[in-house]
Design a protein around this motif. Structure first.
Motif, PDB file in Angstrom:
ATOM      1  N   LYS A 198       6.583  45.561 -44.617  1.00 37.80           N
ATOM      2  CA  LYS A 198       8.296  45.477 -44.200  1.00 37.80           C
ATOM      3  C   LYS A 198       8.408  46.513 -43.148  1.00 37.80           C
ATOM      4  O   LYS A 198       9.383  46.547 -42.211  1.00 37.80           O
ATOM      5  N   MET A 199       7.404  47.490 -43.089  1.00 37.23           N
ATOM      6  CA  MET A 199       7.646  48.776 -41.967  1.00 37.23           C
ATOM      7  C   MET A 199       7.079  48.441 -40.907  1.00 37.23           C
ATOM      8  O   MET A 199       7.149  49.315 -39.904  1.00 37.23           O
ATOM      9  N   ARG A 200       5.735  47.317 -40.992  1.00 36.55           N
ATOM     10  CA  ARG A 200       5.029  47.461 -39.887  1.00 36.55           C
ATOM     11  C   ARG A 200       5.602  46.927 -38.552  1.00 36.55           C
ATOM     12  O   ARG A 200       5.208  47.331 -37.459  1.00 36.55           O
ATOM     13  N   PRO A 201       6.737  46.271 -38.649  1.00 39.20           N
ATOM     14  CA  PRO A 201       7.365  45.562 -37.438  1.00 39.20           C
ATOM     15  C   PRO A 201       8.095  46.713 -36.536  1.00 39.20           C
ATOM     16  O   PRO A 201       8.507  46.730 -35.361  1.00 39.20           O
ATOM     17  N   TYR A 202       8.372  47.766 -37.285  1.00 37.09           N
ATOM     18  CA  TYR A 202       9.103  48.904 -36.739  1.00 37.09           C
ATOM     19  C   TYR A 202       8.523  50.080 -36.450  1.00 37.09           C
ATOM     20  O   TYR A 202       9.012  51.081 -35.653  1.00 37.09           O
ATOM     21  N   TRP A 203       7.264  50.486 -36.943  1.00 34.29           N
ATOM     22  CA  TRP A 203       6.620  51.534 -36.514  1.00 34.29           C
ATOM     23  C   TRP A 203       5.081  51.317 -36.117  1.00 34.29           C
ATOM     24  O   TRP A 203       4.507  50.254 -36.541  1.00 34.29           O
ATOM     25  N   ASN A 204       4.638  51.957 -35.367  1.00 37.06           N
ATOM     26  CA  ASN A 204       3.152  51.828 -34.535  1.00 37.06           C
ATOM     27  C   ASN A 204       2.346  53.004 -34.878  1.00 37.06           C
ATOM     28  O   ASN A 204       2.451  53.832 -33.872  1.00 37.06           O
ATOM     29  N   PRO A 205       1.934  53.370 -36.087  1.00 34.31           N
ATOM     30  CA  PRO A 205       1.196  54.615 -36.227  1.00 34.31           C
ATOM     31  C   PRO A 205       0.085  54.666 -35.160  1.00 34.31           C
ATOM     32  O   PRO A 205      -0.763  53.658 -34.788  1.00 34.31           O
ATOM     33  N   GLY A 206      -0.419  55.844 -34.883  1.00 36.85           N
ATOM     34  CA  GLY A 206      -1.841  56.318 -33.952  1.00 36.85           C
ATOM     35  C   GLY A 206      -1.198  56.924 -32.592  1.00 36.85           C
ATOM     36  O   GLY A 206       0.076  56.952 -32.361  1.00 36.85           O
ATOM     37  N   ALA A 207      -2.039  57.207 -31.731  1.00 36.26           N
ATOM     38  CA  ALA A 207      -1.836  58.020 -30.548  1.00 36.26           C
ATOM     39  C   ALA A 207      -1.040  57.034 -29.669  1.00 36.26           C
ATOM     40  O   ALA A 207      -0.173  57.792 -28.800  1.00 36.26           O
ATOM     41  N   THR A 208      -1.483  55.710 -29.707  1.00 36.17           N
ATOM     42  CA  THR A 208      -0.936  55.041 -28.666  1.00 36.17           C
ATOM     43  C   THR A 208       0.610  54.708 -28.909  1.00 36.17           C
ATOM     44  O   THR A 208       1.664  54.625 -28.133  1.00 36.17           O
ATOM     45  N   GLY A 209       0.849  54.512 -30.556  1.00 29.37           N
ATOM     46  CA  GLY A 209       2.281  54.609 -30.768  1.00 29.37           C
ATOM     47  C   GLY A 209       3.213  55.550 -30.403  1.00 29.37           C
ATOM     48  O   GLY A 209       4.421  55.614 -30.234  1.00 29.37           O
TER      49      GLY A 209
END
Length: 250
Positions: A198-209
């Motif tokens: 449920k978190m994945r559509p709202y957050w993009n972990p990592g340097a690009t995010g």
């Protein structure tokens, strides 16, 4: 000596850009062994949401290092023991890392550095998380500021911080064996139930995010941050906190 590998120990600096330890290793011209260790002896273990985030930022860092020709090796356990074993297995004579500042982490780093140094290894740490080190700005009596405003005035009188480092180029990979584990073996994501999806559509972990979040913030919300940050219905904050916490952006 140019073929003796260098270990770069990643911690809360999960990025390739503006990473002094990584840049120093690549600049040496020696083979580089990037390492991440999920420490099991930390005084404050990561919570479930942080572990979820860590999974994806390690996935991102793995790809970013792969683009440089390097392989990130993953481990879980006592960092001191793992580093001692790695240096013996690979012949590495140098270990580099970027400093961290929580009291328990500093104590562990000091103990690890002393143990490695006693074995004849070179250990070097770098400033990568702060504009100024805690000991670089002191008050008139030589102590530390306890109030922000006078600290900030003193900080503004310092020489400007160094410009951010670019992603290093020309890295040499270590061609020997490193006995790391796959990312899945760290068991970072929740399974039953899988609330992380449920978190994945709202957050993009990592340097690009992290870079995307910074650019989105600077393109508009920063102008009204003083008021909109207090209004939950408005997208008025930077959303950079988790990216900063894991050092995906400096």
């Amino acid at each position: 000596m140019t073929d003796t590998p260098i270990i770069v120990w990643f911690r809360r600096d999960l990025r390739a850009a503006d990473n002094p330890a990584l840049s120093e290793a690549v600049k040496s011209g020696r083979p580089v062994i990037p390492v991440y260790i999920l420490e099991t002896d930390a005084a404050r273990p990561l919570g479930a949401a942080s572990l979820w985030w860590l999974h994806y930022t390690l996935e991102s860092l793995t790809q970013d290092l792969h683009n440089l020709g390097l392989t990130l090796s993953l481990f879980k356990g006592n960092a001191g023991n793992i580093l001692e074993r790695l240096t013996s297995q690979t012949g590495a004579e140098t270990v580099l890392w970027n400093r961290r500042y929580a009291a328990d982490a500093m104590d562990r780093d000091t103990a690890i550095k002393e143990a490695l140094t006693l074995r004849g290894l070179a250990v070097k740490s770098f400033k990568a998380s702060l504009l100024f080190e805690p000991w670089e700005i002191k008050n008139g009596s030589g102590g530390y500021y306890k109030v922000f405003s006078p600290f900030w005035r003193a900080a503004q009188r310092q020489s400007p911080p160094a410009r951010p480092l670019s992603v290093p180029s020309g890295a040499r990979a270590f061609d020997g064996a490193v006995d790391g584990v796959p990312l899945s073996a760290l068991n970072l994501r929740p399974k039953r139930p899988d609330w992380g999806r449920k978190m994945r559509p709202y957050w993009n972990p990592g340097a690009t995010g992290a870079q995307d979040a910074l650019e989105a913030f600077l393109s508009g919300p920063v102008g009204a941050y003083g008021t909109d940050r207090d209004r939950p219905a408005i997208d008025g904050t930077s959303k950079l906190s988790p990216h900063l916490a894991f050092g995906e952006i400096s």
